[in-house]
Design a protein around this motif. Structure first.
Motif, mmCIF file in Angstrom:
data_model
loop_
_atom_site.group_PDB
_atom_site.id
_atom_site.type_symbol
_atom_site.label_atom_id
_atom_site.label_comp_id
_atom_site.label_asym_id
_atom_site.label_seq_id
_atom_site.Cartn_x
_atom_site.Cartn_y
_atom_site.Cartn_z
ATOM 1 N N ASP A 290 -42.812 -83.852 13.002
ATOM 2 C CA ASP A 290 -43.587 -82.708 12.497
ATOM 3 C C ASP A 290 -44.682 -82.278 13.464
ATOM 4 O O ASP A 290 -45.818 -82.021 13.075
ATOM 5 C CB ASP A 290 -44.183 -83.035 11.119
ATOM 6 N N GLY A 291 -44.326 -82.214 14.754
ATOM 7 C CA GLY A 291 -45.264 -81.688 15.743
ATOM 8 C C GLY A 291 -46.148 -82.709 16.428
ATOM 9 O O GLY A 291 -46.985 -82.339 17.253
ATOM 10 N N GLU A 292 -45.973 -83.984 16.126
ATOM 11 C CA GLU A 292 -46.732 -85.040 16.799
ATOM 12 C C GLU A 292 -45.748 -86.012 17.438
ATOM 13 O O GLU A 292 -44.630 -86.200 16.943
ATOM 14 C CB GLU A 292 -47.624 -85.788 15.794
ATOM 15 N N SER A 293 -46.157 -86.649 18.532
ATOM 16 C CA SER A 293 -45.270 -87.580 19.236
ATOM 17 C C SER A 293 -45.931 -88.952 19.348
ATOM 18 O O SER A 293 -46.649 -89.230 20.303
ATOM 19 C CB SER A 293 -44.932 -87.046 20.633
ATOM 20 N N PRO A 294 -45.675 -89.830 18.351
ATOM 21 C CA PRO A 294 -46.359 -91.130 18.329
ATOM 22 C C PRO A 294 -45.569 -92.290 18.913
ATOM 23 O O PRO A 294 -46.036 -93.430 18.856
ATOM 24 C CB PRO A 294 -46.561 -91.350 16.828
ATOM 25 N N GLY A 295 -44.362 -92.046 19.460
ATOM 26 C CA GLY A 295 -43.593 -93.175 19.958
ATOM 27 C C GLY A 295 -42.229 -92.750 20.483
ATOM 28 O O GLY A 295 -42.062 -91.638 20.956
ATOM 29 N N ARG A 296 -41.251 -93.659 20.386
ATOM 30 C CA ARG A 296 -39.955 -93.438 21.018
ATOM 31 C C ARG A 296 -38.834 -94.110 20.221
ATOM 32 O O ARG A 296 -39.075 -94.835 19.257
ATOM 33 C CB ARG A 296 -39.990 -93.959 22.450
ATOM 34 N N ILE A 297 -37.598 -93.871 20.668
ATOM 35 C CA ILE A 297 -36.448 -94.530 20.057
ATOM 36 C C ILE A 297 -36.315 -95.948 20.621
ATOM 37 O O ILE A 297 -36.897 -96.251 21.652
ATOM 38 C CB ILE A 297 -35.157 -93.713 20.284
ATOM 39 N N PRO A 298 -35.567 -96.839 19.898
ATOM 40 C CA PRO A 298 -34.650 -96.566 18.806
ATOM 41 C C PRO A 298 -35.370 -96.106 17.542
ATOM 42 O O PRO A 298 -36.482 -96.540 17.254
ATOM 43 C CB PRO A 298 -33.935 -97.905 18.593
ATOM 44 N N ALA A 299 -34.689 -95.235 16.793
ATOM 45 C CA ALA A 299 -35.270 -94.682 15.567
ATOM 46 C C ALA A 299 -34.190 -94.510 14.509
ATOM 47 O O ALA A 299 -33.048 -94.183 14.820
ATOM 48 C CB ALA A 299 -35.944 -93.340 15.862
ATOM 49 N N THR A 300 -34.606 -94.725 13.267
ATOM 50 C CA THR A 300 -33.733 -94.507 12.113
ATOM 51 C C THR A 300 -34.371 -93.450 11.231
ATOM 52 O O THR A 300 -35.572 -93.516 10.938
ATOM 53 C CB THR A 300 -33.540 -95.804 11.305
ATOM 54 N N PHE A 301 -33.580 -92.480 10.798
ATOM 55 C CA PHE A 301 -34.038 -91.383 9.952
ATOM 56 C C PHE A 301 -33.286 -91.469 8.621
ATOM 57 O O PHE A 301 -32.046 -91.509 8.619
ATOM 58 C CB PHE A 301 -33.742 -90.025 10.593
ATOM 59 N N GLU A 302 -34.014 -91.460 7.496
ATOM 60 C CA GLU A 302 -33.376 -91.522 6.182
ATOM 61 C C GLU A 302 -33.899 -90.395 5.298
ATOM 62 O O GLU A 302 -35.108 -90.131 5.275
ATOM 63 C CB GLU A 302 -33.665 -92.859 5.505
ATOM 64 N N ILE A 303 -33.003 -89.756 4.546
ATOM 65 C CA ILE A 303 -33.402 -88.705 3.622
ATOM 66 C C ILE A 303 -33.833 -89.330 2.303
ATOM 67 O O ILE A 303 -33.252 -90.323 1.847
ATOM 68 C CB ILE A 303 -32.252 -87.691 3.401
ATOM 69 N N LEU A 304 -34.867 -88.773 1.690
ATOM 70 C CA LEU A 304 -35.356 -89.194 0.376
ATOM 71 C C LEU A 304 -35.222 -87.995 -0.562
ATOM 72 O O LEU A 304 -36.108 -87.143 -0.640
ATOM 73 C CB LEU A 304 -36.818 -89.646 0.469
ATOM 74 N N PRO A 305 -34.094 -87.881 -1.264
ATOM 75 C CA PRO A 305 -33.833 -86.677 -2.064
ATOM 76 C C PRO A 305 -34.872 -86.474 -3.165
ATOM 77 O O PRO A 305 -35.199 -87.401 -3.916
ATOM 78 C CB PRO A 305 -32.452 -86.943 -2.665
#
Length: 312
Positions: A290-305
């Motif tokens: 959301d417009g900020e860069s606090p780190g790097r991959i590896p990264a996991t993205f999960e949706i919270l419906p």
């Protein structure tokens, strides 16, 4: 209704702070008394949102840019998880990036934005959660509401946020030129992408965007078909290609006209894992949340419906 406001006083070069008397009058007209908290440093909005939610606020308004809105949403979701108390999110957008508000079609102007919040009915929207490696090498996690991405976008975020012209020139111009400059410097990175339970895909990429909302980067419609309440991410993969050609085609992103671009693939899913291939240092792409860069991959993205209630 008990209302709290988290104000970022430096958002948009301090524009909202300079016009706060007007904003406060409009808030009082529409909501009566409200609890105002001001941020002083990055991360404060999250903590202040948690405090306001714990204090019984039914609505917490993020007054600032995308970073402020994202931190407030993160705080509200944390408070909801810890206490069971649900607070709705409202947006009073003013900042370097207001892409989430742009995707909502919010009106321009302080008074119009406040009235929009007051008149809106709360609706459930999805949120995302990302786990990544922070700049100190530690595992970190947080929620996001719009778009989290990696690669060129992370480098561009850092350049935009460090640019001394921020707040003095148009957001679109600042993001466009910083994107072009960072792209010229950018070295394509090799990553492995796994979506849900599918087979991993190995890609040399410029950018991977995991989108809940449509816009990022100061008005680029990176995910034209994204829906905040469909329970899925739109995953946009921009593969390595001729740099001059890709720079020329950046203009397609502003109108969402890149669906059929030969270097771009758009997929959908609920969980995304992105890992560096080979040399982790060389291919450890920077993340953008959301417009900020606090780190790097590896990264996991999960949706919270349906995790968050939005007034707007």
């Amino acid at each position: 209704m008990k209302v709290g406001v988290v104000l970022n006083p430096i958002a948009g070069g301090g524009r909202l702070k300079r016009h706060w008397a007007q904003a406060a009058a409009s808030l009082k007209t529409n909501f009566g008394d409200f609890d105002l908290r001001e941020t002083q440093a990055s991360g404060d909005a999250e903590r202040l949102a948690i405090d306001l939610a714990a204090g019984g606020c039914e609505l917490v308004i993020a007054a600032g840019g995308d970073g402020t809105a994202s931190e407030v949403a993160d705080g509200l979701l944390q408070a909801q998880s810890e206490t069971g108390h649900e607070s709705a999110l409202g947006l009073l957008p003013c900042g370097t990036g207001i892409d989430f508000a742009r995707g909502l079609g919010m009106p321009r102007g302080i008074s119009a934005s406040v009235k929009h919040i007051a008149d809106a009915k709360g609706r459930k929207i999805d949120a995302g959660r990302i786990c990544y490696i922070d700049d100190h090498g530690a595992l970190a996690s947080r929620h996001f509401i719009n778009i989290a991405s990696l690669g060129l976008s992370g480098a561009t975020d850092r350049a935009v946020n460090a640019d001394k012209r921020k707040g003095r020139i148009s957001v679109k111009a600042l993001f466009f030129w910083r994107t072009v400059l960072e792209f010229l410097r950018y070295r394509f990175q090799d990553v492995r992408i796994t979506i849900d339970d599918g087979e991993p895909v190995e890609v040399r990429m410029a950018l991977v965007a995991v989108a809940n909302g449509k816009f990022f980067g100061g008005g680029m419609m990176i995910a034209p078909d994204a829906d905040l309440s469909d329970g899925q991410f739109d995953i946009v993969i921009v593969r390595a290609a001729n740099k001059l050609g890709l720079i020329r085609d950046i203009r397609l992103l502003y109108g969402g006209r890149h669906r059929n671009h030969p270097a771009i693939t758009i997929l959908r899913g609920r969980k995304v894992l992105v890992e560096p291939l080979g040399d982790a240092e060389k291919n450890g792409a920077l993340v953008d949340i959301d417009g900020e860069s606090p780190g790097r991959i590896p990264a996991t993205f999960e949706i919270l419906p349906g995790a968050l209630t939005l007034r707007g």
